[in-house]
Scaffold this active site. Structure first.
Site, short mmCIF file in Angstrom:
data_model
loop_
_atom_site.label_atom_id
_atom_site.label_comp_id
_atom_site.label_asym_id
_atom_site.label_seq_id
_atom_site.Cartn_x
_atom_site.Cartn_y
_atom_site.Cartn_z
CG ASP A 11 -6.74 11.41 3.82
OD1 ASP A 11 -5.91 10.49 3.83
OD2 ASP A 11 -6.81 12.28 4.70
CG ASP A 105 -2.19 8.47 3.80
OD1 ASP A 105 -1.40 9.29 3.30
OD2 ASP A 105 -2.60 8.56 4.97
CD GLU A 106 -2.74 13.67 2.01
OE1 GLU A 106 -3.75 14.38 1.84
OE2 GLU A 106 -1.91 13.87 2.91
#
Length: 454
Positions: A11, A105-106
């Site tokens: 993350d 983003d993850e």
């Protein structure tokens, strides 16, 4: 169930805000808030400096300004975020062929498919440490928090335990012990409504939840949800890492600073949105059968109407025509805060000559003066610009016919600030170069206020 901590969750920390701080040296170490900057905007991301003042994602921009008035409030730059995300996802795919992106983003990574000598704790821990260092290098300084566990659930929980720039490895056999003292909201799907229902039943922690029988949970929250809670409270999660996450829909929506009352304007906006949706479909070689419009009224009531075609389409004219037709069924006389168009039921083929037109036939878009929140060419705070003499910079702010620019980039020191007329011919939007190879895209999050029920 796995017996090794071979699922990794990565993350990127405060992703949008961190990209802004990376690219804007004057904002490093200072509070930054990214999201809708208008009166009805919502926070998409806040830097850790802003979080110290209580600013959180999904908070209204108005409340964020009240809590941290000295923060830099910036609109989103999704081209920059996609570029950073693309670098990370490419890096992860060099580590393992099984990478499941969840958002920009993850992502999950299956280490059983990685080229590792073994999956013992020292090996996977060293691998995760090296991966974080490579992400930092590949993104120009962004940090990532990583969790490792025997399942996707445990890996995701672990990545949240030592933010930012942390690494937590949950040893096999210790999962339930880790979860027991945590609030039930740590479990996926336990939002405010479910948490309140569990609270009324005296269930506050995962340990409390573990003591409740399956039948009781089904009675409280339903069969599917109750069964899921029962197993996750015992750290039982056998979901596999899936390398391809197919898009289920493509949509575009806008929230407006002033309630819309002009029906022709609404139709024109829906037509523009239909054009954007159709362009995205064509870009990715997709088409869809179901056209949906979303309308949020002045009182926050959210309505949707859909129509399903006999065959899939990627035609602007077809999508726009259906969207306008769906609008006729709704009473919008009290004013409209939000309009949106979406296409679902996606396929990788199109029906030629649908309704007597070819799939790539585009409807002429009407000329329309759009509300401020969607007007093209406006100088949005944070936007990348370039000046004929001073070079690249970003919009510090604008208003009353003036735009203020700070001239700096990620590779320069904090730069000077200058102001210009908004129509200065020497100032223009800086266009980021498109990459040669296009990675699978993730749908961009909305940074407008979701409102009740969204």
């Amino acid at each position: 169930m796995r017996t090794t901590a071979s699922v990794l969750h990565l993350d990127l920390d405060a992703f949008f805000a961190s990209v802004e701080q990376r690219d804007k040296p004057s904002l490093r170490g200072k509070p930054v808030v990214v999201g809708g900057v208008g009166g009805r905007g919502v926070v998409a991301a806040a830097s850790y400096e802003a979080r110290r003042y209580g600013v959180r994602s999904a908070m209204s921009t108005r409340e964020a300004r009240a809590r941290c008035p000295h923060a830099a409030f910036l609109g989103g730059r999704f081209d920059a975020y996609r570029e950073a995300s693309r670098a990370v996802m490419q890096l992860l795919r060099t580590a393992s062929p099984l990478v499941e992106p969840l958002s920009l983003d993850e992502a999950f990574v299956d280490l059983q498919q990685a080229n590792l000598p073994d999956l013992e704790l020292p090996t996977v821990t060293a691998f995760a440490q090296e991966l974080r260092a490579r992400v930092h290098e590949a993104t120009g300084g962004l940090t990532a928090s990583v969790g490792l566990g025997t399942s996707k659930f445990i890996a995701k929980v672990a990545s949240d335990l030592d933010k930012p720039d942390g690494l937590v490895v949950v040893a096999p056999g210790t999962e339930v012990e880790l979860l027991r003292p945590m609030n039930v909201t740590v479990i996926p799907g336990v939002g405010p409504a479910t948490a309140e229902r569990l609270r009324r039943a005296g269930i506050h922690t995962v340990s409390d939840l573990e003591l409740v029988s399956l039948d009781e949970l089904v009675g409280l929250v339903g069969k599917a949800h109750g069964t899921g809670l029962f197993h996750l409270a015992r750290a039982e999660d056998d979901r596999v890492v899936v390398s391809e996450r197919e898009a289920k829909s493509v949509s575009v929506e806008g929230t407006y600073d002033t309630d819309l009352t002009d029906r022709k304007l609404m139709e024109a906006l829906l037509t523009r949105q239909a054009g954007e949706v159709a362009a995205r479909l064509r870009k990715h070689g997709l088409s869809g059968r179901t056209v949906t419009i979303k309308v949020r009224l002045h009182d926050f009531t959210t309505l949707s109407r859909s129509n399903t075609l006999a065959s899939p389409t990627d035609s602007t004219a077809t999508i726009a025509r259906l969207a306008r037709t769906l609008l006729t069924d709704l009473d919008t006389s009290g004013g409209v805060r939000l309009l949106g168009v979406g296409v679902s039921g996606l396929a990788d083929w199109i029906q030629e000559d649908l309704f007597g037109e070819t799939a790539d036939e585009a409807e002429d878009l009407p000329e329309v003066v759009e509300p401020p929140s969607v007007r093209r060419g406006a100088w949005s705070p944070g936007m990348d610009v370039v000046h004929a003499e001073l070079g690249r910079g970003w919009v510090w702010g604008s208003g009353r016919g003036v735009v203020t620019v700070r001239f700096e980039t990620a590779e320069t020191p904090a730069g000077p600030v200058r102001s210009y007329p908004v129509d200065d011919p020497a100032l223009s939007v800086w266009q980021r170069e498109e990459p040669t190879i296009e990675e699978p895209s993730i749908q961009e999050p909305s940074i407008e206020e979701p409102g009740p029920g969204s």
